[in-house]
Motif scaffolding. Structure first.
Motif, PDB file in Angstrom:
ATOM      1  N   PHE A 105       0.839  -1.207   0.000  1.00  0.00           N
ATOM      2  CA  PHE A 105       0.000   0.000   0.000  1.00  0.00           C
ATOM      3  C   PHE A 105       0.874   1.257   0.000  1.00  0.00           C
ATOM      4  O   PHE A 105       0.685   2.177  -0.800  1.00  0.00           O
ATOM      5  CB  PHE A 105      -0.919  -0.021   1.226  1.00  0.00           C
ATOM      6  CG  PHE A 105      -1.607   1.274   1.491  1.00  0.00           C
ATOM      7  CD1 PHE A 105      -1.249   2.081   2.555  1.00  0.00           C
ATOM      8  CD2 PHE A 105      -2.635   1.713   0.665  1.00  0.00           C
ATOM      9  CE1 PHE A 105      -1.888   3.275   2.789  1.00  0.00           C
ATOM     10  CE2 PHE A 105      -3.284   2.912   0.894  1.00  0.00           C
ATOM     11  CZ  PHE A 105      -2.899   3.702   1.961  1.00  0.00           C
ATOM     12  N   LYS A 112      -6.292  15.135  -4.869  1.00  0.00           N
ATOM     13  CA  LYS A 112      -6.292  13.672  -4.777  1.00  0.00           C
ATOM     14  C   LYS A 112      -7.717  13.179  -4.511  1.00  0.00           C
ATOM     15  O   LYS A 112      -8.319  13.540  -3.506  1.00  0.00           O
ATOM     16  CB  LYS A 112      -5.352  13.240  -3.643  1.00  0.00           C
ATOM     17  CG  LYS A 112      -5.138  11.759  -3.589  1.00  0.00           C
ATOM     18  CD  LYS A 112      -3.902  11.396  -2.830  1.00  0.00           C
ATOM     19  CE  LYS A 112      -4.086  11.560  -1.352  1.00  0.00           C
ATOM     20  NZ  LYS A 112      -3.066  10.832  -0.588  1.00  0.00           N
ATOM     21  N   GLU A 113      -8.265  12.381  -5.419  1.00  0.00           N
ATOM     22  CA  GLU A 113      -9.593  11.803  -5.207  1.00  0.00           C
ATOM     23  C   GLU A 113      -9.488  10.488  -4.436  1.00  0.00           C
ATOM     24  O   GLU A 113     -10.157  10.273  -3.443  1.00  0.00           O
ATOM     25  CB  GLU A 113     -10.274  11.526  -6.556  1.00  0.00           C
ATOM     26  CG  GLU A 113     -10.590  12.763  -7.351  1.00  0.00           C
ATOM     27  CD  GLU A 113     -11.751  13.545  -6.779  1.00  0.00           C
ATOM     28  OE1 GLU A 113     -12.789  12.929  -6.495  1.00  0.00           O
ATOM     29  OE2 GLU A 113     -11.612  14.751  -6.584  1.00  0.00           O
ATOM     30  N   THR A 114      -8.671   9.578  -4.950  1.00  0.00           N
ATOM     31  CA  THR A 114      -8.318   8.365  -4.208  1.00  0.00           C
ATOM     32  C   THR A 114      -6.802   8.234  -4.315  1.00  0.00           C
ATOM     33  O   THR A 114      -6.151   9.097  -4.892  1.00  0.00           O
ATOM     34  CB  THR A 114      -8.973   7.101  -4.780  1.00  0.00           C
ATOM     35  OG1 THR A 114      -8.321   6.742  -5.989  1.00  0.00           O
ATOM     36  CG2 THR A 114     -10.441   7.302  -5.053  1.00  0.00           C
ATOM     37  N   GLU A 115      -6.258   7.157  -3.820  1.00  0.00           N
ATOM     38  CA  GLU A 115      -4.805   7.001  -3.890  1.00  0.00           C
ATOM     39  C   GLU A 115      -4.324   6.757  -5.313  1.00  0.00           C
ATOM     40  O   GLU A 115      -3.130   6.750  -5.569  1.00  0.00           O
ATOM     41  CB  GLU A 115      -4.362   5.820  -3.005  1.00  0.00           C
ATOM     42  CG  GLU A 115      -4.701   5.975  -1.538  1.00  0.00           C
ATOM     43  CD  GLU A 115      -3.945   7.100  -0.858  1.00  0.00           C
ATOM     44  OE1 GLU A 115      -2.950   7.579  -1.443  1.00  0.00           O
ATOM     45  OE2 GLU A 115      -4.353   7.515   0.232  1.00  0.00           O
ATOM     46  N   LYS A 148      -4.285   0.832  -9.716  1.00  0.00           N
ATOM     47  CA  LYS A 148      -4.381   0.812  -8.253  1.00  0.00           C
ATOM     48  C   LYS A 148      -3.166   0.086  -7.683  1.00  0.00           C
ATOM     49  O   LYS A 148      -3.253  -1.056  -7.242  1.00  0.00           O
ATOM     50  CB  LYS A 148      -5.656   0.087  -7.838  1.00  0.00           C
ATOM     51  CG  LYS A 148      -6.887   0.924  -8.026  1.00  0.00           C
ATOM     52  CD  LYS A 148      -8.068   0.248  -7.424  1.00  0.00           C
ATOM     53  CE  LYS A 148      -9.293   1.076  -7.665  1.00  0.00           C
ATOM     54  NZ  LYS A 148     -10.498   0.387  -7.249  1.00  0.00           N
ATOM     55  N   GLN A 204      -1.739   0.718  -5.032  1.00  0.00           N
ATOM     56  CA  GLN A 204      -1.744   0.650  -3.570  1.00  0.00           C
ATOM     57  C   GLN A 204      -2.523  -0.560  -3.073  1.00  0.00           C
ATOM     58  O   GLN A 204      -2.428  -0.908  -1.897  1.00  0.00           O
ATOM     59  CB  GLN A 204      -2.365   1.933  -2.988  1.00  0.00           C
ATOM     60  CG  GLN A 204      -3.868   1.998  -3.008  1.00  0.00           C
ATOM     61  CD  GLN A 204      -4.417   2.515  -4.321  1.00  0.00           C
ATOM     62  OE1 GLN A 204      -3.714   2.616  -5.315  1.00  0.00           O
ATOM     63  NE2 GLN A 204      -5.683   2.862  -4.319  1.00  0.00           N
ATOM     64  N   ASP A 205      -3.270  -1.225  -3.930  1.00  0.00           N
ATOM     65  CA  ASP A 205      -4.084  -2.364  -3.520  1.00  0.00           C
ATOM     66  C   ASP A 205      -3.497  -3.635  -4.118  1.00  0.00           C
ATOM     67  O   ASP A 205      -3.500  -3.813  -5.328  1.00  0.00           O
ATOM     68  CB  ASP A 205      -5.537  -2.150  -3.995  1.00  0.00           C
ATOM     69  CG  ASP A 205      -6.440  -3.282  -3.605  1.00  0.00           C
ATOM     70  OD1 ASP A 205      -7.519  -3.397  -4.212  1.00  0.00           O
ATOM     71  OD2 ASP A 205      -6.070  -4.050  -2.691  1.00  0.00           O
ATOM     72  N   SER A 226      -5.685  -5.561  -6.529  1.00  0.00           N
ATOM     73  CA  SER A 226      -5.747  -4.990  -7.884  1.00  0.00           C
ATOM     74  C   SER A 226      -4.462  -5.256  -8.656  1.00  0.00           C
ATOM     75  O   SER A 226      -4.505  -5.485  -9.869  1.00  0.00           O
ATOM     76  CB  SER A 226      -5.970  -3.487  -7.813  1.00  0.00           C
ATOM     77  OG  SER A 226      -7.153  -3.212  -7.131  1.00  0.00           O
TER      78      SER A 226
END
Lengths: 523, 112
Positions: free
Chosen positions: A199, A243-246, A270, A272-273, A276
């Protein structure tokens, strides 16, 4: 003579009887002795076996060989006895006692019974006592005291082994003494740690890419817009990416001639996931940048134009409301100069396509054919198509928009110079804005566009006719109800009566069927 | 030298007076429609942690912790942090309670 005979026979008879009685007595005694001895022997044998197998494996010199069928029970009992905390010490004790008290008398019985009381569970004591008393009485008869005491000692030990009603409690494995059995837990914790490390790493990478993109394109943006970056607060405090999401960053730019605003969305993978990342390994996608330019009302003529990647073209034709309505057929852009089969054209008015696809654009399309996902110019943008069953009651609001979607080069996450190479694409955006601003359709083109739009509107009105009727009916009912209430509340009876009459007439008129008046010509 | 909004001599396209502030798209459709994953994972983690607590299943509690973590990493910035934090806490409590009730090591559901 009969008397003499009877006397002689009587004497003989009595002699016989007494003889029989004596023999009977003797036999009974013998039988009793036999039974007693057999009993005691059997009992001792059993206990011998139990003793032997329950307690120790190396007492062969003392005990006779045991029959095989009792062996499994005995070994089971032995196992129980060995595991149970109570059995083994008592067995050991008894074995010692056994050796000692072969010689001793029954006055040691009590001691042993006490010991057995201490070592063996309570419910066994009564039985043991009974057995001991039995042996005491029998030993008087039999007379072999040593044997009986030996039997007794063996008996107590045997009693232990015979009744191993020891409950083995399930002691749970202790954490500190038994780390290895918790391997699954350690695996889980390790998995979580790896997930969080990923992450942090993925988030940092995405941040870095976004910052690099912004740094590269900052100059171009500031030279075209008065406002670059809107953080949503009253006074813009931090200009720049939001920043909306990471993995998703947005940038709103505004303050330009003929442009309402431009929204830049950086949609990264993604990273960070971990889930994903793994799914991306199987189904690869790329980082994408979407630029949506909203134009002023007078800045653009009426046409819908889209040039897209094959896969994206399919998706857009299905999903986008305006493309679905105005550009039903897919064409190849070959006749406009775009060679190769990478792109598909979805166009309403041919004239628009020929003007928009000029030499510069075509050269860029060729150079960046991997990077350009789709370019979509429209004056009827209304978002995604709604589901089939949802029928809108009025035509959706439309906006004039230019939408660009570019893919980042696949190795741009490792090599940041690739982002530098994407600069011409943003320049293409501004070039297109200017071109669209200046381009006006010819008269035929305009007429065609008008005709298309009118047709769409009529179709829409037809399909929603029934719905609109219902809505109108409801409105009428509502209005009448309101009037009625007003009349009822009104205290003036004259007015009320008049209104009621009017209502009645209206109802009557509505109910009678409309008849056409025919004029019959008199012959 | 003119101060009108016509094209300036140096062809500067910027118009400071025509700035329009950013209006985020409708909250319901925009944010939820794009990516429903964090919401699904949040609900799943709460469900799994309740299963783990009620039925004393250790693996369920661990899965709840994982789902909560996935929901956290995929969440939007303007999402409510309280929601995600509460699901995290719930899954941690499920794990802790399962071990307090039964300190045995975990067994997977499809083995022994």
């Amino acid at each position: 003579m009969g008397f003499i005979l009877s006397r002689r026979s009587g004497r003989q008879y009595s002699r016989v009887v007494s003889l029989v009685l004596a023999t009977n007595l003797v036999m009974a005694l013998i039988l009793e002795i036999c039974v007693v001895s057999v009993d005691s022997k059997l009992a001792s044998d059993q206990q011998y076996e139990d003793n032997e197998f329950a307690e120790f494996e190396d007492t062969d010199e003392d005990s006779p060989p045991a029959p095989p069928n009792t062996k499994p029970d005995a070994t089971a009992r032995e196992a129980n006895a060995n595991v149970g905390p109570n059995a083994s010490p008592s067995a050991a004790d008894d074995e010692d006692d056994d050796v000692e008290e072969v010689v001793d008398n029954r006055n040691k019985l009590n001691k042993e019974s006490d010991k057995s009381d201490v070592t063996v569970e309570d419910e066994d004591d009564d039985e043991l006592d009974d057995e001991e008393f039995e042996y005491v009485s029998e030993s008087d008869d039999s007379g072999s005291k040593s044997e009986s005491s030996a039997d007794r000692s063996r008996d107590t030990a045997g009693g232990n082994a015979k009744k191993p009603d020891l409950k083995i409690t399930n002691v749970p494995l202790h954490l500190r003494s038994n780390w290895e059995s918790y391997y699954l837990e350690f695996l889980m914790i390790a998995g979580l740690v790896i997930y969080f490390i990923n992450f942090i790493a993925g988030r940092n990478k995405n941040h870095k890419m976004a910052d690099t993109w912004f740094d590269v394109h900052k100059e171009l943006l500031y030279s075209n817009f008065a406002l670059v970056g809107d953080d949503g607060k009253k006074e813009v405090e931090s200009a720049g990416l939001n920043k909306e999401t990471e993995s998703v960053f947005t940038l709103w730019c505004s303050g330009r001639v003929c442009v309402e605003g431009m929204l830049v969305e950086l949609k990264f993978l993604k990273r960070q996931d971990l889930v994903s990342v793994v799914s991306n390994y199987f189904k690869p996608t790329t980082d994408q940048i979407q630029i949506r330019v909203t134009l002023n009302v007078d800045a653009m003529d009426s046409y819908v134009f889209c040039i897209a990647n094959k896969k994206s073209a399919q998706r857009l034709a299905k999903e986008m409301n305006d493309i679905n309505t105005y550009c039903p057929t897919k064409k190849t852009p070959e006749k406009y100069g775009v060679l190769g089969d990478k792109f598909v054209l979805l166009n309403e008015i041919g004239e628009a396509a020929s003007v928009l696809l000029d030499a510069k654009v075509i050269s860029l399309l060729k150079k960046y054919e991997d990077c350009i996902d789709y370019i979509h110019f429209t004056d009827q943008y209304s978002g995604y198509r709604l589901a089939e069953d949802i029928q809108p009651t009025k035509l959706p609001d439309v906006k004039r928009m230019l939408i660009f979607a570019f893919n980042f080069p696949s190795n741009s996450s490792r090599n940041y110079d690739e982002i530098e190479a994407m600069k011409p694409l943003l320049q293409l955006v501004f070039y297109s804005i200017e071109k669209v601003r200046r381009f006006r359709l010819s008269r035929e083109g305009k007429m065609k566009a008008e005709r298309n739009r009118r047709r769409v509107e009529e179709l829409f009105l037809k399909t929603t006719h029934v719905q609109r009727q219902e809505v109108a009916q409801l409105k009428r009912e509502e209005r009448r109800r309101a009037e009625k209430e007003k009349m009822l509340n009104d205290s003036d009876p004259e007015k009320q009566r008049k209104w009621e009459e009017k209502e009645y007439k209206r109802e009557l008129k509505r109910k009678t069927p409309k008849m056409k008046q025919l004029k019959v010509k008199a012959m | 030298m003119s101060t009108t909004t016509a094209v300036a001599p140096n062809n500067d396209p910027r118009r400071a007076d025509k700035i329009i502030r950013y209006k985020a798209p409708a909250i319901g459709s925009g944010s939820a429609g794009d990516d429903p994953l964090p919401d699904y994972m949040n609900v799943l983690s709460m469900l799994l942690s309740m299963c783990g607590l009620m039925l004393k299943l250790k693996w369920s509690a661990w899965m709840a912790l994982y789902c909560s973590a996935v929901s956290f990493t995929n969440s939007r910035i303007n999402d409510d942090t309280k929601q995600i934090l509460s699901s995290f806490m719930l899954s941690i409590s499920a794990v802790v309670m399962s071990y307090l009730q039964n300190p045995q090591p975990m067994t997977l559901p499809f083995t022994n």
